[in-house]
Structure formats: structure tokens, C-alpha cells
Enzyme design. Sequence first.
Site, mmCIF file in Angstrom:
data_model
loop_
_atom_site.group_PDB
_atom_site.id
_atom_site.type_symbol
_atom_site.label_atom_id
_atom_site.label_comp_id
_atom_site.label_asym_id
_atom_site.label_seq_id
_atom_site.Cartn_x
_atom_site.Cartn_y
_atom_site.Cartn_z
ATOM 1 N N CYS A 82 -17.941 10.849 -67.471
ATOM 2 C CA CYS A 82 -19.366 10.553 -67.480
ATOM 3 C C CYS A 82 -19.919 10.736 -66.064
ATOM 4 C CB CYS A 82 -19.602 9.122 -67.961
ATOM 5 S SG CYS A 82 -21.341 8.623 -67.909
ATOM 6 N N CYS A 85 -21.073 7.121 -64.616
ATOM 7 C CA CYS A 85 -20.181 6.017 -64.230
ATOM 8 C C CYS A 85 -18.730 6.437 -64.014
ATOM 9 C CB CYS A 85 -20.244 4.910 -65.277
ATOM 10 S SG CYS A 85 -19.518 5.374 -66.864
ATOM 11 N N CYS A 130 -21.824 7.117 -73.645
ATOM 12 C CA CYS A 130 -20.697 6.625 -72.855
ATOM 13 C C CYS A 130 -20.506 5.147 -73.189
ATOM 14 C CB CYS A 130 -20.991 6.802 -71.368
ATOM 15 S SG CYS A 130 -19.762 6.022 -70.293
ATOM 16 N N CYS A 133 -21.365 2.875 -69.713
ATOM 17 C CA CYS A 133 -22.713 2.719 -69.153
ATOM 18 C C CYS A 133 -23.822 2.946 -70.174
ATOM 19 C CB CYS A 133 -22.911 3.630 -67.943
ATOM 20 S SG CYS A 133 -23.049 5.394 -68.333
ATOM 21 N N CYS A 153 -20.826 17.996 -79.040
ATOM 22 C CA CYS A 153 -21.666 18.941 -78.313
ATOM 23 C C CYS A 153 -22.335 18.176 -77.177
ATOM 24 C CB CYS A 153 -22.689 19.524 -79.279
ATOM 25 S SG CYS A 153 -23.636 20.893 -78.625
#
Length: 166
Positions: A82, A85, A130, A133, A153
Site C-alpha cells: 500500500c 501505509c 487496504c 489504513c 484490478c
Amino acid sequence: MNRRKILYASSAIAAVVMAGLTRRRAANAAPATGADYRVVHTDAQWRKLLNPAAYEVLREAGTEPPFTSPLLHEEHVGVFSCAGCALPLYASATKYDSGTGWPSFWDHLPGAILTSGDDSFGMQRTEVHCSQCGGHLGHVFPDGPQPTGLRYCMNGVALSFTPRTA
């Protein structure tokens, strides 16, 4: 149909689309509401931490233009994390070329993502966030390769890549 009617109709369609986009982004100011995230920042802090494109995608549920991410053609062994984070999300072994213009994966790392329903733009889709976060990453579709049959995707600006070192 004359030119004036075509321009009027095009303007009306654009206004409806933009109104839907604005409502969608406002509804996603706090992605995947109801979850308790380990990484939490104010909007001002997110704006300082992220570049404008990553902020638009991760915090406002935007979408990057297709075929623009350098990660689309990333083929090294490593981990996609991510961009908000640094939580590891996808192993490079699960990445494949879906032909859609966005980095695609057929599976995620355990505990890395959360999903929620997304009915924006008159479509029923599954949004991917995510798990650490709450940032918007992209969508998952049931048209991927085996063994899962799924296509995660993802927006490349929502990801970072760390190559595996020998």
C-alpha cells in the site's frame, strides 16, 4: 439533430457523471467505514504524506488513467504494498497482464485487504481497500485466471513495489 442539441446533450451527460463522481468521492472520504484501522491520519496529514495522484485514489476513491502506471509492466520478484501505509498486499507471483491497463493480481496476501460493495456509476462492483489504513486500491472482478478466478484490478499509484533482494 443539430450541433446545439448535441452540445447541450453532451454537457448534460457530463454534468450527471461529474455529480455522481463528486458524491462517490464524498461518500468515500473515510473508505470502508466501520472498520478500525491501525494507521489513521487526518485529511491534512494524508495530503502531506501522499502525492496528489495517490491521495485522489487512496483517500477519494479515484481511478488513475489506464496504461499510465509504471507498475503495470513491473516483472521483478518482490512485493506490492500500500502506498499509504506500506502494508504488503500482493506477491509478484500473483501478478499477471489482464490487458485492462491496470496492475492485476489473481490473489492477495493473507489479511491484506478488505472489500465493500460499490454501486457507483450504475454498476455493482466490489471495492478493495487496504486492511491497515482503509485506502481505496481498486476493484476485484470474477473474470481472472485460475486458481482463484479473480482479477484484483489495482491502481498503480495506490501501490509501491519492493523487489526481493538475493
